[in-house]
Design an enzyme around this catalytic site. Structure first.
Site, PDB file in Angstrom:
ATOM      1  N   LYS A  74       0.832  -1.215   0.000  1.00 42.92           N
ATOM      2  CA  LYS A  74       0.000   0.000   0.000  1.00 42.92           C
ATOM      3  C   LYS A  74       0.866   1.264   0.000  1.00 42.92           C
ATOM      4  O   LYS A  74       0.484   2.272  -0.588  1.00 42.92           O
ATOM      5  CB  LYS A  74      -0.944   0.005   1.200  1.00 42.92           C
ATOM      6  CG  LYS A  74      -1.794  -1.256   1.347  1.00 42.92           C
ATOM      7  CD  LYS A  74      -2.645  -1.584   0.129  1.00 42.92           C
ATOM      8  CE  LYS A  74      -2.917  -3.072   0.026  1.00 42.92           C
ATOM      9  NZ  LYS A  74      -3.453  -3.512  -1.249  1.00 42.92           N
ATOM     10  N   GLU A 134      -2.604   7.389   7.715  1.00 44.88           N
ATOM     11  CA  GLU A 134      -3.508   8.125   6.828  1.00 44.88           C
ATOM     12  C   GLU A 134      -4.445   8.952   7.687  1.00 44.88           C
ATOM     13  O   GLU A 134      -4.763   8.554   8.804  1.00 44.88           O
ATOM     14  CB  GLU A 134      -4.382   7.149   6.011  1.00 44.88           C
ATOM     15  CG  GLU A 134      -3.744   6.590   4.784  1.00 44.88           C
ATOM     16  CD  GLU A 134      -4.686   5.666   4.007  1.00 44.88           C
ATOM     17  OE1 GLU A 134      -5.888   5.631   4.297  1.00 44.88           O
ATOM     18  OE2 GLU A 134      -4.182   4.984   3.107  1.00 44.88           O
ATOM     19  N   ARG A 162      -7.474  -8.207  -9.516  1.00 44.10           N
ATOM     20  CA  ARG A 162      -8.141  -9.480  -9.836  1.00 44.10           C
ATOM     21  C   ARG A 162      -9.560  -9.193 -10.309  1.00 44.10           C
ATOM     22  O   ARG A 162     -10.035  -8.066 -10.234  1.00 44.10           O
ATOM     23  CB  ARG A 162      -8.238 -10.324  -8.559  1.00 44.10           C
ATOM     24  CG  ARG A 162      -9.020  -9.583  -7.482  1.00 44.10           C
ATOM     25  CD  ARG A 162      -9.404 -10.430  -6.298  1.00 44.10           C
ATOM     26  NE  ARG A 162     -10.375  -9.741  -5.451  1.00 44.10           N
ATOM     27  CZ  ARG A 162     -10.073  -8.868  -4.505  1.00 44.10           C
ATOM     28  NH1 ARG A 162      -8.812  -8.543  -4.261  1.00 44.10           N
ATOM     29  NH2 ARG A 162     -11.035  -8.288  -3.788  1.00 44.10           N
ATOM     30  N   HIS A 189     -16.094  -5.660   7.391  1.00 45.69           N
ATOM     31  CA  HIS A 189     -15.283  -5.697   6.166  1.00 45.69           C
ATOM     32  C   HIS A 189     -15.705  -6.795   5.209  1.00 45.69           C
ATOM     33  O   HIS A 189     -14.979  -7.152   4.284  1.00 45.69           O
ATOM     34  CB  HIS A 189     -13.787  -5.788   6.479  1.00 45.69           C
ATOM     35  CG  HIS A 189     -13.323  -4.658   7.335  1.00 45.69           C
ATOM     36  ND1 HIS A 189     -13.448  -3.346   6.933  1.00 45.69           N
ATOM     37  CD2 HIS A 189     -12.784  -4.615   8.571  1.00 45.69           C
ATOM     38  CE1 HIS A 189     -12.994  -2.563   7.895  1.00 45.69           C
ATOM     39  NE2 HIS A 189     -12.594  -3.299   8.900  1.00 45.69           N
TER      40      HIS A 189
HETATM   41  C1  MV4 Z   1     -10.077   3.928   5.682  1.00 44.28           C
HETATM   42  C2  MV4 Z   1     -11.200   4.413   6.388  1.00 44.28           C
HETATM   43  C3  MV4 Z   1     -11.150   5.706   6.848  1.00 44.28           C
HETATM   44  N1  MV4 Z   1     -10.061   6.482   6.623  1.00 44.28           N
HETATM   45  N2  MV4 Z   1      -9.018   4.738   5.490  1.00 44.28           N
HETATM   46  C4  MV4 Z   1     -11.597  -0.592   5.194  1.00 44.28           C
HETATM   47  C5  MV4 Z   1     -11.370  -1.514   4.035  1.00 44.28           C
HETATM   48  C6  MV4 Z   1     -10.094  -1.078   3.429  1.00 44.28           C
HETATM   49  N3  MV4 Z   1     -10.099  -1.280   2.016  1.00 44.28           N
HETATM   50  C7  MV4 Z   1      -9.969   0.358   3.824  1.00 44.28           C
HETATM   51  N4  MV4 Z   1     -10.945   0.613   4.826  1.00 44.28           N
HETATM   52  C8  MV4 Z   1     -11.083   1.853   5.355  1.00 44.28           C
HETATM   53  N5  MV4 Z   1     -10.039   2.695   5.177  1.00 44.28           N
HETATM   54  C9  MV4 Z   1      -9.025   5.974   5.961  1.00 44.28           C
HETATM   55  N6  MV4 Z   1      -7.948   6.751   5.772  1.00 44.28           N
HETATM   56  C10 MV4 Z   1     -12.293   3.559   6.562  1.00 44.28           C
HETATM   57  C11 MV4 Z   1     -12.229   2.282   6.052  1.00 44.28           C
HETATM   58  C12 MV4 Z   1     -13.394   1.467   6.290  1.00 44.28           C
HETATM   59  C13 MV4 Z   1     -14.143   0.972   5.231  1.00 44.28           C
HETATM   60  C14 MV4 Z   1     -13.808   1.235   3.903  1.00 44.28           C
HETATM   61  C15 MV4 Z   1     -14.526   0.704   2.880  1.00 44.28           C
HETATM   62  C16 MV4 Z   1     -15.624  -0.103   3.161  1.00 44.28           C
HETATM   63  C17 MV4 Z   1     -15.984  -0.356   4.443  1.00 44.28           C
HETATM   64  C18 MV4 Z   1     -15.249   0.175   5.506  1.00 44.28           C
HETATM   65  C19 MV4 Z   1     -15.628  -0.109   6.816  1.00 44.28           C
HETATM   66  C20 MV4 Z   1     -14.886   0.395   7.839  1.00 44.28           C
HETATM   67  C21 MV4 Z   1     -13.765   1.166   7.577  1.00 44.28           C
END
Ligand code: MV4
Length: 512
Positions: free
Chosen positions: A116, A200, A292, A235
C-alpha cells in the site's frame, strides 16, 4: 486463442470461469482438494485433477502442484478467480516461468499494488488523489507523532501489506498513538510477515465506491463504471450495486479517468478494480487497487452488457480491447446479494453441512452465479459463499422489486444461510416505502450498519432483526436520495407530502 484453461479456484467463481470457457469453445480443467471431490466446478469442467488435501495451503494455494497439473494436462493458461492465488505475484511469475499465461496483470503490477505504501508513492507521482498521510514506513513513535499532529486526528494506522480492512487501526488522540503503533506493527508482522505500518488521515463514515477498469496489453485502458459497496459488515460486503445511486455522470467520468490513470501508472493490463473512499462532500480518494476479477463483477456486466471473463481471456490471449471509452454505456441497474452458508443466530458463524434441498430463483432480470447443488456437502474449510443472486432492472426500483420477488423463490434446506436476512431486509424496505411517515433522513456510509447495530441492540451485535432494520434503512436511504433527485424539477415521483423535509434534510447532508 488458448488450447486449454486451467481454473485454479473452486465454488461459484470456478463455475463462472468454466462457463466462459465453454462459451468460447476452450476446454477447461478444474482442480480440487479432497474436500471438493464432488464439487459443482469439478462436475462442470471438461477435466478435473486432484491437487491435495482440504487445507487450502496444501491444495488451492499449492503453486508447484497447480503448475505441475497445468503442464501435465496441456493447459496453456490459468485463470486464478478471486482469493487464493489471484493476487500472488510469485504465482504470476511462476506461471510466466513455466510458459503458461496467467489470466490477469503482470507480477510487477501486482507487486506494486500489493504494497500500500509503494502504491501510494506511485499514485503520488501520477497525480492521483489519495488519502492524506505518509507513503513510507513509520520509523519511530516520535515521527508518527509529528506526522499525526500535522495531518490532524483522527488518523488511521494501516499495514503496508494489508488491505481490505485487515491490519487497520483508528487512532483518536496523541495519547493513543504510541500504544496503537506498537500493536499495529506487531499485528502486521504476525499477520503478513511484514511489520511496515503507515499513517492516513481517517475519513469518518466514508462510502466505498470502486471503479472497474479493463486494459489490454497494447496500452488501451477503459473504465466500466462504478459499484457501490458501502453495505458491508465487518469488512465483509453483503450487498453491492451498479451504478452507485450517489454518483452522477460527471463524478463517474472524473472517477473513471482517475481509475484509468491509476491503471496506466501501474502499467496494468487485464481486469482490475480501483477502490475509492468517498467523504460526505463527495470528494473521492484512491485507496487501493485490487488486481483481480472481483466477487461483485456481475453487477458491472449487467449494466454494461460486457462479459468480463470473456474479456479477461481475450486480453490474456494478446487481443486488443474490442471497444473504446465512448462505446461504454451504463444502462439500467443491478444489485447483488451474497448468499453465505452462515448462521445469523450464532454470530454469523459458517454453517457447513449437507444441502438437502435447493430451489433456486429465476425469471425476468434474475441471474444466479451458483457454486453448489442439492445433495452436496458444503465443506468447513473455505469461504462460505454459496452463490450470488443478482437482480437487474431498467432502474433501481425495478431491480429491487425483482430481488424482492426472487428471494422468496430461493429455498435451501440442510444448512443455515443468510437468505432469511435478505428476505426480511426487502420486506422491511417495502414496509418503509409504503409507510413514509417512518422515513428517517440520513446518509448511508460504511459505518451505518455497525452504528445501527449498536443502537438497536444496545451494543450487542447479535440479533438478526437489527441487521434487517439496519440494512433496510441503509438501502432505503439511498433510494430516498434518488427520489429527491427525480423529484427535483418534476415535482412528481410519488414522494408525497414529506418531500420538502427530505429536500431540506438532503441539503443539510450535502446530497443535493
Ligand atoms: C479507511 C477508512 C477511513 N479512513 N481509510 C476498510 C477496508 C479497506 N479497504 C480500507 N478501509 C477503510 N479505510 C481511511 N484513511 C475507513 C475504512 C473502512 C471501510 C472502507 C470501505 C468499506 C468499508 C469500511 C468499513 C470500515 C472502515
Amino acid at each position: 486463442m488458448f488450447k486449454k484453461i486451467l481454473v485454479a479456484n473452486r465454488g461459484e467463481i470456478a463455475v463462472r470461469v468454466i462457463r466462459a470457457c465453454r462459451e468460447l469453445g476452450i476446454p477447461s480443467a478444474a482442480v480440487y482438494s479432497d474436500a471438493d471431490r464432488a464439487a459443482l466446478h469439478v462436475l462442470m469442467a471438461d477435466e478435473a485433477y486432484s491437487v491435495g488435501t482440504a487445507a487450502a495451503a496444501e491444495s488451492y494455494l499449492n503453486i508447484s502442484k497447480i503448475l505441475e497439473v497445468a503442464k501435465c494436462c496441456g493447459a496453456d493458461a490459468i485463470h486464478p478467480g478471486y482469493g487464493f492465488l489471484s493476487e500472488n505475484a510469485k504465482f504470476a511469475q511462476a506461471c510466466a516461468g513455466a510458459g503458461i499465461k496467467f489470466i490477469g496483470p503482470s507480477a510487477a503490477s501486482m507487486e506494486m499494488m500489493g504494497s500500500k505504501t509503494r502504491a501510494r508513492q506511485e499514485m503520488e507521482k501520477a497525480g492521483v488523489p489519495f488519502v492524506p498521510g505518509t507513503s513510507r514506513a513509520l520509523e519511530s513513535g516520535q515521527q508518527a507523532n509529528e506526522i499525526a499532529a500535522k495531518i490532524g486526528y483522527p488518523v488511521m494506522l494501516k499495514a503496508a501489506a494489508g488491505g481490505g480492512g485487515k491490519g487497520m487501526r483508528l487512532v483518536h488522540s496523541a495519547e493513543a498513538l504510541q500504544p496503537s503503533l506498537e500493536t499495529a506493527q506487531s499485528e502486521a508482522q504476525r499477520a503478513f510477515g511484514d511489520g511496515e505500518v503507515y499513517l492516513e488521515k481517517a475519513i469518518l463514515n466514508p462510502r466505498h465506491v470502486e471503479m472497474q477498469v479493463l486494459a489490454d496489453e497494447h496500452g488501451n485502458a477503459v473504465y466500466l463504471g462504478e459499484r457501490e459497496c458501502s453495505i458491508q459488515r465487518r469488512h465483509q460486503k453483503v450487498l453491492e450495486e451498479a451504478p452507485s445511486p450517489l454518483v452522477d455522470p460527471e463524478m463517474r467520468r472524473r472517477m473513471g479517468e482517475v481509475a484509468v490513470r491509476v491503471a496506466k501508472a501501474a502499467d496494468y493490463w487485464n481486469a482490475g478494480t480501483v477502490e475509492f473512499l468517498v467523504d460526505a462532500e463527495k470528494t473521492f480518494y484512491f485507496l487501493e487497487m485490487n488486481t483481480r476479477l472481483q466477487v461483485e463483477h456481475p453487477v458491472t456486466e449487467l449494466v454494461t452488457g460486457f462479459d468480463l471473463v470473456h474479456l479477461q481471456i481475450s486480453i490474456a490471449a494478446g487481443e486488443e480491447l474490442p471497444f473504446r471509452q465512448k462505446d461504454i454505456v451504463i444502462r439500467g441497474h443491478a444489485i447483488e446479494c451474497r448468499i453465505y452458508a452462515e448462521d445469523a443466530d450464532n454470530n454469523f458463524f459458517p454453517s457447513p453441512g449437507k444441502i438437502e434441498t435447493l430451489l433456486t430463483p429465476a425469471g425476468p432480470g434474475i441471474r444466479l452465479d451458483n457454486g453448489v447443488y442439492a445433495g452436496w456437502t458444503v465443506p468447513i474449510d473455505y469461504d462460505p459463499l454459496l452463490a450470488k443472486l443478482i437482480a437487474y432492472g431498467k432502474d433501481r426500483q425495478q431491480a429491487i422489486s425483482r430481488l424482492a420477488r426472487a428471494l422468496p423463490e430461493y429455498f435451501v434446506a440442510g444448512i443455515k444461510t443468510n437468505l432469511g436476512l435478505f428476505r426480511r431486509i426487502l420486506a422491511e424496505l417495502f414496509r418503509r416505502i409504503l409507510a413514509d411517515q417512518d422515513f428517517q433522513s440520513g446518509e448511508i456510509d460504511t459505518g451505518y450498519l455497525e452504528r445501527l447495530l449498536k443502537i438497536e441492540t444496545g451494543g450487542e451485535d447479535r440479533k438478526g432483526t437489527a441487521d434487517v432494520a439496519a440494512i433496510a434503512a441503509a438501502v432505503f436511504t439511498v433510494l430516498e436520495s434518488k427520489m429527491i433527485a427525480s423529484n427535483n424539477g418534476t415535482g412528481a415521483a410519488g414522494a408525497g407530502p414529506a418531500t420538502s423535509s427530505w429536500k431540506r434534510a438532503a441539503r443539510t447532508e450535502g446530497l443535493m
